[in-house]
Design a protein around this motif. Structure first.
Motif, PDB file in Angstrom:
ATOM      1  N   HIS A 522     -44.121   7.561 -21.842  1.00 46.70           N
ATOM      2  CA  HIS A 522     -44.368   8.598 -20.826  1.00 46.70           C
ATOM      3  C   HIS A 522     -45.334   8.113 -19.752  1.00 46.70           C
ATOM      4  CE1 HIS A 522     -42.257  11.927 -22.891  1.00 46.70           C
ATOM      5  NE2 HIS A 522     -42.584  11.279 -23.999  1.00 46.70           N
ATOM      6  N   VAL A 592     -42.617  21.619  -9.466  1.00 43.69           N
ATOM      7  CA  VAL A 592     -41.821  20.590 -10.141  1.00 43.69           C
ATOM      8  C   VAL A 592     -42.759  19.645 -10.896  1.00 43.69           C
ATOM      9  CG1 VAL A 592     -40.041  18.832  -9.826  1.00 43.69           C
ATOM     10  CG2 VAL A 592     -40.179  20.762  -8.225  1.00 43.69           C
ATOM     11  N   GLY A 595     -43.669  21.082 -14.075  1.00 40.73           N
ATOM     12  CA  GLY A 595     -42.598  20.871 -15.050  1.00 40.73           C
ATOM     13  C   GLY A 595     -42.651  19.467 -15.633  1.00 40.73           C
ATOM     14  N   LYS A 596     -42.928  18.485 -14.775  1.00 40.05           N
ATOM     15  CA  LYS A 596     -43.059  17.109 -15.276  1.00 40.05           C
ATOM     16  C   LYS A 596     -44.204  17.012 -16.271  1.00 40.05           C
ATOM     17  CE  LYS A 596     -41.487  14.985 -10.907  1.00 40.05           C
ATOM     18  NZ  LYS A 596     -41.971  14.265  -9.699  1.00 40.05           N
ATOM     19  N   ALA A 599     -43.177  18.231 -19.584  1.00 35.77           N
ATOM     20  CA  ALA A 599     -42.364  17.235 -20.286  1.00 35.77           C
ATOM     21  C   ALA A 599     -43.249  16.164 -20.925  1.00 35.77           C
ATOM     22  CB  ALA A 599     -41.362  16.598 -19.331  1.00 35.77           C
ATOM     23  N   ASP A 604     -42.079  13.913 -26.230  1.00 31.91           N
ATOM     24  CA  ASP A 604     -40.875  13.697 -27.031  1.00 31.91           C
ATOM     25  C   ASP A 604     -40.725  12.207 -27.361  1.00 31.91           C
ATOM     26  OD1 ASP A 604     -38.253  14.769 -28.071  1.00 31.91           O
ATOM     27  OD2 ASP A 604     -37.576  13.134 -26.782  1.00 31.91           O
ATOM     28  N   SER A 605     -40.195  11.946 -28.543  1.00 27.14           N
ATOM     29  CA  SER A 605     -40.154  10.571 -29.051  1.00 27.14           C
ATOM     30  C   SER A 605     -38.787   9.905 -28.909  1.00 27.14           C
ATOM     31  CB  SER A 605     -40.555  10.563 -30.531  1.00 27.14           C
ATOM     32  OG  SER A 605     -39.608  11.316 -31.271  1.00 27.14           O
TER      33      SER A 605
END
Lengths: 617, 617
Positions: A522, A592, A595-596, A599, A604-605
């Motif tokens: 990430h 936006v 939103g990033k 995330a 998440d993996s």
């Protein structure tokens, strides 16, 4: 349509209203300058750029640098502007006048190079690299090395390069295999091959000084065993006279997507065993020296993103005003309604405002970075110096990656504004996109920048540098909140900054946990949201400056009166533009970004879990 | 490294497992086909593509189509593959065999053209346009027109074009000035100029049939006064024999950013007053006829985005596996650790998974669109037909814009995976990016698509078509929710779909209010989030299919055993990849989509409010 580079009005705003560079003349170092001189210097640069460099833009793309039996020929059209560039002392604007520079503040040099480099950065690469390479000699060289090389490089009489990359050692510099063996006379014999050397060979200057990374026989593996050498194309005797050819052979140049005028060279050192170099700095400390140059270079590459984007925006705006196509939306059903210029269409306006917001945010971000370079240098106490250095180190990977990524995107959007014409070579926008596309790779790919941010920068002083940056952003937020027109924007940016702080802590902790790989998956999105928040900060900062003069100019005007005035008075229009641009970014882009951040926080993996075979067979 | 086009395993999955195209053989129309034949046909297409078309990819870019005194020469290397292409009957795969086609289901033709067009779509444009142009004659032509033109066009003996654009009439087709005057013999004399005519002149075929939009003298202004004419390069006599040259002059071809092999022509009709055309369909109803072609063409252009992206992904994946650079993150500090292939680096994996997710989502989206074309045609009752036509009409602008925008972005990311090498012409990724960049402009810019979605499609049947689409998505969500591994993904997609429904209502109402301009300023972002949600749907659909076979293959395996198995067994790896890709998209991309929806819902007015002068002076 006239050729466009950067918008001078906006540059002046950033220089004098946002960063108040004129105040730097209070320092002894710059006491001989004043605003009028700065203006004149930038105007001179702009004149040279428009008159002499811009006309090379399309031609140098068409012809390109050519290679013939070891010789590289730059586009012939570069020869005259290069001569004028050197005569105008543009090579090393910030360097000491005694060494051939102009002694300018870095921010004024940045403004000048928005034109000089912005007109055709394939040309600018030849012009500015003598300074970039020379800077390492200035900082780390011996007295003799400085005497031998500096002035020639800073005046542009000799060219410079930076020779890092090898076929098997790109992002992994430590894997290089070029070797150095110490000779009895203190020089080193250099043997090896490098690729992707910008301006590695050319026919503009009598000599080229190559800073070459190599490993001294027996040195440790990896980056800890790398030394840096000054390797001239033509040997330079101790009395300054030119000696023999130094056994560096250019074996070819790359055919590239863009910047065709810039020669990207493969070099072989010592194929006859006769290539010599001078150690620059200490043995095995080459990376430290090179980083000096790389950090400067990263800001310069960020500016490439900005310059291409600014030019693309200028062209697109001009086209959108001149091109008549389609009817106004309110007359969409009236087949007899007249065509309007396409700037009237909401979607074209959206593209333009998106471009403008990013161009101007990038400009402020980069000038801010440059202001930190200056502040670090001018600081009188260590704490102050460390503070500014910390911010600069932190922001460098963000500026490099964000401005080059967005630079490419802005150029692509600029092409879209032109429709089918944008895809043709009748307009410069397609070339700007091709030229810009190397910038996310140059000087450490943007993936490397993101790793630098996460692995090194975020944890600096236990996260204090990030908090310092957040503190600077908060200052602007608090100031903006006092202004009714900016209150909602200030609150929204504050909310994004708070989220960012959480995300930074979360990804920082994850990077130090057993889940470190997931954190690094990430890293790029994390750099991206850092960039967005800094961009929003810059635009809010601009808006908070603009409100004052705008109120003065529009006093007592409202409604249709005000609207008409804003289409007539370019000063008022400029300041209003600052407010509306900030509003656009904060209300339409920052959600936006939020939103990033969601995330990233989800961490998440999948990227790490994906079996290698599952990518495809 | 081998050249890559589309991943056959994934195509087969989409054909046979997701859309179960083999079941179409139950229909009378396709009763002569079976899965084995489909496989064979796709394999033949793939073979021709790899053996004959792919080798033209770089060469046709380098040489380009050339123009000399009114003649256009396609790259010489196109001649042999074109001959084989025609011999293999690939021109009009879905057309009636009696007319020169293969009578294939549209989805099988799509799969075949993933190879034929994907290998070099600059070539494919010559190959497929005879069919695209002929389709209009098939649907709207007279018996004689069909007899004269169809078979020649469907067999590829003659080429086809579509002649819409004029210098002052691009997006605004209604502004065209080409005129038609009826002659005594029933033909029309055509006078005017067109630009950007793909394959408008070439030396591959004996004749070229131009469908030309023109205005009959005295016809109403705008699109309501436009008629369509069949204008052959060489006149075709009523007995089918070739007549005189029809006075169409190619005045030049465009120099473009990419697809150099494809001739983009400027044509002048009737400069000697001798250009004749045949009316196709009714007078002043030309747009209706042209829309038939344009809707097909929009799906074809969506596929260009997919094809370029799929090729770029294939190359990047291959490179990431072969290129050794840097150490594994867990050994980052060990200077003696071996280099690993870059697919081991989390950020490279992120780039690849991002590319894969979009490539596969786009593939499913496009094949789904094609399945609707087929279902509309095969429908036996009107309600069923209207239902599928509605979904197709709704999705067409989304597919066109989303797949071309993402196609370009995937190609750019593919270049980034290669680092500096990606920017050179040593690898095909830079060309793929250049070639792909026209697709967001072709066949109605993506801004036009977004207006189509908002102004025409969203309100179809008072929003019922949108609700039908939401219903289809919900079916997949409900199915996925039954599977524990997909439960969270299903819930997240449902939540995004609910948001989307709100956003759709909000923007739809705004578009009908006095704030309509603000709504249209958000039309592109709205199309974009529609695309993201449809993409997520497709990936969840894929995952929900994959769970079954995956469970069978991996039965009783867990932990390290399972991990090792997934790196060995390519079937299991493929299905696992479907799950992990869906997970990536839904957990790491969809939160960003949610942020985009927040921005749309905020309906900020900055884009519309911005004074024109504030964009810059």
């Amino acid at each position: 349509m006239t050729h466009q580079i950067a918008d001078r009005r906006d540059i002046d705003f950033v220089l004098y209203e946002q960063f108040r560079i004129q105040e730097i003349c209070q320092y002894e170092k710059y006491e001989d300058f004043n605003k009028k001189m700065f203006d004149m210097i930038i105007s001179e640069a702009r004149k040279l750029a428009i008159k002499e460099i811009l006309p090379t833009f399309a031609e140098s793309d068409k012809i390109g640098a050519t290679f013939d039996k070891g010789k590289v020929h730059v586009p012939e059209c570069f020869k005259k502007p290069y001569k004028l560039f050197v005569e105008g002392e543009w090579t090393a604007m910030t360097a000491d006048p005694e060494l051939g520079g102009q002694g300018l503040p870095a921010m004024i040099a940045t403004a000048a190079s928005e034109y000089l480099s912005g007109a055709n950065y394939a040309f600018g690469l030849y012009g500015f690299e003598g300074h970039a390479a020379g800077r390492m000699i200035e900082v780390f060289g011996t007295k003799l090395q400085k005497e031998l090389f500096l002035k020639k490089m800073y005046t542009g009489e000799w060219g410079g390069t930076m020779d890092l990359t090898e076929p098997g050692a790109g992002s992994d510099v430590g894997a290089l295999t070029t070797t150095a063996v110490k000779n009895d006379d203190g020089t080193y014999s250099i043997t090896g091959n490098k690729i992707f050397i910008t301006s590695g060979e050319q026919d503009l200057t009598d000599n080229i000084i190559h800073p070459v990374l190599a490993r001294i026989e027996g040195a440790p593996a990896g980056t800890k065993g790398i030394s840096l050498f000054i390797v001239p194309k033509i040997w330079v005797n101790e009395d300054g006279s030119l000696g023999d050819d130094n056994d560096i052979v250019c074996t070819g140049i790359e055919e590239k997507m863009g910047i065709h005028g810039s020669a990207t060279c493969a070099l072989t050192y010592g194929s006859k065993g006769k290539c010599r170099g001078l150690l620059l700095g200490e043995e095995n400390k080459g990376m430290k020296v090179m980083f000096q140059m790389m950090n400067d270079a990263r800001l310069m590459v960020a500016a490439i993103g900005l310059n291409c984007a600014a030019a693309s925006y200028g062209h697109s705006l001009g086209y959108a005003r001149e091109r008549f196509q389609g009817r106004a939306l309110e007359n969409a059903l009236d087949q007899n309604a007249p065509q309007v210029n396409i700037i009237k269409h909401p979607d074209v306006r959206r593209m333009l405002l998106w471009m403008k917001a990013h161009v101007e945010a990038m400009r402020s971000m980069i000038y801010y970075g440059i202001s930190l370079v200056e502040k670090e240098e001018l600081a009188t106490d260590e704490k102050d110096r460390a503070y500014h250095k910390g911010l600069l180190d932190f922001l460098t990977p963000i500026l490099k990656a964000y401005c080059t990524d967005r630079g490419v995107e802005v150029c692509s959007e600029g092409l879209q504004v032109f429709g089918g014409y944008g895809y043709t070579k009748d307009f410069p926008v397609e070339q700007l996109l091709r030229d810009a596309r190397i910038a996310p790779i140059y000087e450490g790919t943007n993936g490397i920048q993101a790793m630098d941010l996460l692995a090194r920068k975020l944890g600096m002083k236990k996260g204090q540098v990030f908090m310092d940056l957040a503190g600077e952003i908060t200052k602007t937020i608090n100031q903006a909140r006092e202004v009714p027109a900016l209150g909602e924007m200030a609150n929204n940016l504050e909310s994004s900054l708070n989220r960012l702080t959480e995300v930074a802590q979360h990804i920082g902790l994850t990077a130090m946990s057993e889940k470190f790989k997931i954190a690094f998956a990430h890293a790029c999105p994390f750099l991206d949201v850092m960039g967005d928040v800094v961009a929003a900060w810059m635009l809010l900062w601009r808006a908070s400056i603009a409100v004052g003069p705008l109120a003065k100019l529009t006093k007592e005007k409202t409604g249709a009166d005000l609207a008409a005035f804003l289409e007539k008075n370019k000063h008022a229009a400029f300041y209003q533009g600052q407010l509306t641009t900030a509003q656009y970014f904060i209300q339409s882009i920052l959600p936006v970004t939020n939103g990033k951040m969601d995330a990233i926080k989800a961490m998440d993996s999948a990227v790490v879990d994906m079996p290698e075979l599952s990518f495809g067979t």
